[in-house]
Design a protein around this motif. Structure first.
Motif, short mmCIF file in Angstrom:
data_model
loop_
_atom_site.label_atom_id
_atom_site.label_comp_id
_atom_site.label_asym_id
_atom_site.label_seq_id
_atom_site.Cartn_x
_atom_site.Cartn_y
_atom_site.Cartn_z
N PHE A 79 -2.70 -10.09 -10.50
CA PHE A 79 -2.53 -9.67 -9.11
C PHE A 79 -2.86 -10.82 -8.17
O PHE A 79 -3.94 -11.42 -8.25
CB PHE A 79 -3.44 -8.48 -8.79
CG PHE A 79 -3.23 -7.92 -7.41
CD1 PHE A 79 -2.25 -6.97 -7.18
CD2 PHE A 79 -4.01 -8.35 -6.35
CE1 PHE A 79 -2.04 -6.46 -5.91
CE2 PHE A 79 -3.81 -7.85 -5.07
CZ PHE A 79 -2.82 -6.90 -4.85
N CYS A 80 -1.94 -11.10 -7.27
CA CYS A 80 -2.15 -12.11 -6.22
C CYS A 80 -2.03 -11.43 -4.87
O CYS A 80 -1.07 -10.69 -4.62
CB CYS A 80 -1.11 -13.22 -6.34
SG CYS A 80 -1.18 -14.44 -5.01
N TYR A 98 0.48 -9.60 -2.42
CA TYR A 98 0.00 -8.24 -2.62
C TYR A 98 0.81 -7.49 -3.69
O TYR A 98 1.31 -6.39 -3.48
CB TYR A 98 0.02 -7.46 -1.30
CG TYR A 98 -0.85 -8.10 -0.25
CD1 TYR A 98 -2.24 -7.98 -0.31
CD2 TYR A 98 -0.29 -8.86 0.77
CE1 TYR A 98 -3.04 -8.60 0.63
CE2 TYR A 98 -1.09 -9.48 1.72
CZ TYR A 98 -2.47 -9.35 1.64
OH TYR A 98 -3.27 -9.96 2.57
N GLN A 99 0.93 -8.12 -4.84
CA GLN A 99 1.64 -7.47 -5.93
C GLN A 99 1.18 -8.04 -7.26
O GLN A 99 0.55 -9.09 -7.33
CB GLN A 99 3.15 -7.66 -5.78
CG GLN A 99 3.60 -9.11 -5.78
CD GLN A 99 5.11 -9.24 -5.66
OE1 GLN A 99 5.85 -8.93 -6.59
NE2 GLN A 99 5.56 -9.71 -4.50
N GLY A 160 7.48 2.86 -16.08
CA GLY A 160 8.78 2.23 -15.88
C GLY A 160 8.97 1.66 -14.49
O GLY A 160 9.97 1.00 -14.21
N LEU A 161 8.01 1.89 -13.60
CA LEU A 161 8.10 1.36 -12.24
C LEU A 161 7.69 -0.11 -12.21
O LEU A 161 6.81 -0.52 -12.97
CB LEU A 161 7.18 2.14 -11.30
CG LEU A 161 7.61 3.55 -10.89
CD1 LEU A 161 6.47 4.24 -10.15
CD2 LEU A 161 8.86 3.50 -10.03
N PRO A 162 8.28 -0.90 -11.31
CA PRO A 162 7.77 -2.25 -11.10
C PRO A 162 6.30 -2.20 -10.69
O PRO A 162 5.86 -1.26 -10.01
CB PRO A 162 8.64 -2.77 -9.95
CG PRO A 162 9.91 -1.99 -10.06
CD PRO A 162 9.49 -0.63 -10.52
N TYR A 163 5.55 -3.20 -11.09
CA TYR A 163 4.10 -3.17 -10.87
C TYR A 163 3.72 -3.10 -9.39
O TYR A 163 2.68 -2.55 -9.04
CB TYR A 163 3.45 -4.40 -11.51
CG TYR A 163 3.06 -4.17 -12.95
CD1 TYR A 163 1.78 -3.79 -13.29
CD2 TYR A 163 3.99 -4.32 -13.97
CE1 TYR A 163 1.41 -3.55 -14.61
CE2 TYR A 163 3.64 -4.09 -15.29
CZ TYR A 163 2.35 -3.71 -15.61
OH TYR A 163 2.01 -3.47 -16.91
N GLU A 164 4.55 -3.65 -8.51
CA GLU A 164 4.15 -3.71 -7.10
C GLU A 164 4.09 -2.34 -6.43
O GLU A 164 3.51 -2.21 -5.35
CB GLU A 164 5.07 -4.63 -6.30
CG GLU A 164 6.54 -4.27 -6.34
CD GLU A 164 7.30 -5.07 -7.39
OE1 GLU A 164 8.47 -5.38 -7.14
OE2 GLU A 164 6.70 -5.37 -8.44
N VAL A 165 4.67 -1.29 -7.04
CA VAL A 165 4.61 0.04 -6.42
C VAL A 165 3.84 1.03 -7.27
O VAL A 165 3.84 2.23 -7.00
CB VAL A 165 6.03 0.59 -6.13
CG1 VAL A 165 6.73 -0.24 -5.09
CG2 VAL A 165 6.85 0.68 -7.41
N HIS A 393 3.11 2.85 4.41
CA HIS A 393 3.40 4.28 4.45
C HIS A 393 4.28 4.74 3.29
O HIS A 393 4.64 5.93 3.22
CB HIS A 393 4.05 4.64 5.79
CG HIS A 393 3.19 4.29 6.96
ND1 HIS A 393 2.04 4.99 7.28
CD2 HIS A 393 3.27 3.28 7.87
CE1 HIS A 393 1.47 4.44 8.33
NE2 HIS A 393 2.19 3.40 8.71
N ILE A 394 4.64 3.84 2.40
CA ILE A 394 5.38 4.23 1.20
C ILE A 394 4.58 3.90 -0.05
O ILE A 394 5.08 3.99 -1.17
CB ILE A 394 6.77 3.56 1.14
CG1 ILE A 394 6.65 2.04 1.09
CG2 ILE A 394 7.62 3.99 2.33
CD1 ILE A 394 7.98 1.32 0.94
N ARG A 395 3.32 3.54 0.16
CA ARG A 395 2.44 3.14 -0.94
C ARG A 395 2.27 4.28 -1.95
O ARG A 395 1.93 5.40 -1.61
CB ARG A 395 1.08 2.76 -0.36
CG ARG A 395 0.06 2.25 -1.36
CD ARG A 395 -1.33 2.27 -0.75
NE ARG A 395 -1.36 1.75 0.59
CZ ARG A 395 -1.50 0.46 0.88
NH1 ARG A 395 -1.63 -0.41 -0.09
NH2 ARG A 395 -1.52 0.06 2.13
#
Length: 606
Positions: A79-80, A98-99, A160-165, A393-395
């Motif tokens: 994480f950076c 932030y991902q 299965g989601l990308p790590y950033e979300v 707001h979509i976190r």
């Protein structure tokens, strides 16, 4: 030679370090630095690391930061939070990250200044903008859960989601901690899923983590006063509307209800005064109940008439349990026997549960939030000011919805196995609710006016909600107007694509929804973005109650003075409203705290 000082920050995400090697380099239009080994990411946990890179010539006016993980043994993630680059002239530039970074792909970062597409003139900037959107369209693909219900992300599990979300480590642990506590409480109370109870007292033995309102509800749940109160300030304040004329299928007469009205008054007079209200559960009509453990369940599609009396109390005065009036479908009244009247009210509350959970909670907050999230990720590059404004707001929305589909609305979920409406009935209700979804119903000032609820007393959802709406609108207008003119709104193809995705995948191109098909003015855009933020934060809190503080923006996504100043003013306005609500609640027998900003989450994350 041009020397650049680079400081890379890990942030405070737990488990953010690993044994992979991190490489970093700067990419300019004419020159680039050689990849430099930043070190093992495990060495930089909860801190930063600084190094200097050299280029043959200055990278001005535009350059990118590239981060790459190379796995040594295991493919771990790192994480950076951000990178700060100081150029040869001493100017610092912030590159938000932030991902979580994966060894399988390189991560390209842009400087934090928000820009609309017409402001990006450098060829490299334009290229990065296009690549950013193209990559996210590959990562986030639409899927159809049902052709008549808003579309969802094409992912079967959270992994299965990308790590950033995905959930942060702390959010994941919060869920695990809550589940563990619940499990322990149930075991300690000898709970088993097949248990049945013969009284409310027996049920109390297995309750856990009861809210502070528990004792009040236990004492008042059978009263007409509390029954009426819940339509205004309970978990679903969205069904009630003013009744100026009785529906043809609800033949309540003045003689039936005169004992519930003031002397010398009548039903017609009270309707003229605006004191009669209606809750109509027609969307449940004809839905066949579930079969649970071999036992047929039954659903009502009631109509409930309510009277706001001179003392400001909202009271039920007539209930019809089915939509078609007939001899086998009587109208129940407060003058009926105690248990007949109580049973009629229980059927209304059961119908209320289905409308609340499946329409106003699942559809109008969770599923719409997923549509807003997908459209934002797919249509807006990370440098777009609207992306920066909306990202907090979509976190976590995608992950919480994936979990909900598995645990609640799948063939093995709670609605299928444990609820009277069942899976088939759930789909039918949600199709009907989607067909009735309108833009104005999502915009609180319009919704209150349409339902005729401007003057009903003690409607704290309305009072607090409108104040929150206005605070959000003020904040959004301040940020959006800084970047847009009406002409820029009309010419922003990324913005128009974003709206098109929402219309097509959320409102299913329903021409009767009133949803705008394009934006022409700043005012139109501000209202729409206000609706979006209100829906995923305040409205979700009103029907669910959230976990993360509203107005909390931990990521440094903006660097310009105006949006930063607007954020600070936003926080101050929310704090002032918090004090106002708490002062009012001190004088209420049952305080309304759902829309206290401290209880409102930034996003649909629970």
């Amino acid at each position: 030679m041009a020397n650049y000082t680079i400081e890379v920050f890990m942030g405070d995400a737990l488990n953010a370090g690993n044994a992979n090697t991190v490489f970093i380099n700067l990419i300019g239009t004419k020159d680039s630095s050689e990849p430099q080994i930043l070190g093992h990411s495990a060495e930089m946990l909860c801190c930063s690391k600084t190094l200097t890179v050299s280029c043959k010539e200055s990278l001005r006016p535009f350059f990118l930061v590239q981060l790459e993980l190379k796995a040594l043994e295991l493919e771990d993630h790192w994480f950076c939070s951000k990178v700060i680059v100081t150029d040869p002239e001493g100017r610092q530039r912030l590159f938000p990250c932030y991902q979580w970074l994966s060894p399988k792909k390189k991560t390209i970062l842009r400087e934090a200044t928000a820009k609309l597409s017409h402001k990006d003139t450098e060829e490299m900037a334009v290229g990065h903008r296009l690549e950013d959107v193209a990559k996210k369209c590959e990562d986030f693909i639409w899927s159809v859960y049902d052709s008549e219900i808003p579309h969802i992300v094409q992912v079967d599990s959270a992994s299965g989601l990308p790590y950033e979300v995905r959930f942060s480590f702390t959010k994941e642990k919060e869920f695990q901690h809550s589940q563990l506590n619940t499990s322990l409480d149930l075991k300690l109370n000898n709970f088993h899923p097949t248990n049945t109870w013969n009284s409310m007292e027996e049920l109390e033995d297995v309750q856990w983590n009861t809210p502070w309102t528990h004792e009040y509800i236990k004492k008042h749940w059978m009263t007409d006063t509390f029954f009426g109160y819940q339509f205004l300030n309970g978990s679903n304040p969205m069904m009630i509307k003013r009744c100026s004329k009785l529906p043809n299928n609800f033949p309540v007469t003045n003689d039936m209800v005169k004992s519930a009205l003031p002397k010398e008054s009548s039903l017609e007079k009270e309707m003229e005064k605006g004191n009669i209200f209606l809750c109509d559960y027609a969307r449940l009509d004809g839905i066949v109940g579930n079969v649970i453990d071999g036992i047929q369940q039954y659903l009502a599609a009631p109509l409930c008439l309510l009277f706001s009396n001179p003392q400001g109390k909202l009271l039920p005065i007539a209930i019809q349990l089915k939509q078609k009036p007939e001899a086998q479908n009587p109208i129940f009244l407060p003058t009926d026997s105690k248990h007949d009247w109580l049973l009629a009210k229980l059927f209304v509350r059961n119908a209320e549960f289905n409308e609340h959970e499946l329409n106003f909670h699942l559809l109008r907050t969770h599923l719409l939030a997923e549509v807003f999230t997908m459209a934002t990720l797919r249509a807006l590059p990370s440098v777009h000011p609207l992306f920066k404004l909306l990202f907090p707001h979509i976190r976590y929305t995608l992950q919480i919805n994936i979990m909900a589909r598995k645990q609640l609305t799948s063939a093995e979920g709670i609605f299928s196995t444990s609820c009277a409406i069942g899976l088939k009935g759930m789909i039918t209700l949600m199709r009907r609710a989607t067909a009735s979804l309108t833009y104005s119903s999502l915009c609180l000032p319009d919704n209150i006016k349409e339902r005729g609820l401007e003057n009903i007393p003690h409607y704290y959802y309305r009072d607090d909600g409108l104040k929150l709406w206005n605070i959000i609108h003020k904040f959004v207008n301040g940020v959006v107007a800084h970047y847009y003119t009406d002409r820029h709104v009309q010419e922003d193809s990324e913005l128009q694509t974003w709206l098109t995705e929402i219309v097509e995948h959320g409102f299913l191109k329903n021409d009767n929804s009133g949803i705008p098909k394009s934006f022409h003015t700043v005012a139109e855009l501000v209202k729409f973005v206000t609706m979006l933020i209100f829906t995923v934060s305040a409205q979700h809190a009103a029907v669910n109650n959230g976990q993360y503080p509203f107005g909390y923006y931990p990521e440094e996504l903006f660097v310009e003075a105006v949006p930063l100043q607007k954020m600070e003013q936003f926080r101050q306005d929310l704090k002032a409203l918090e004090g106002e609500i708490e002062a009012r609640n001190k004088n209420l027998e049952l305080p309304y705290d759902y829309l206290n900003p401290k209880n409102v989450a930034n996003s649909v994350d629970l």
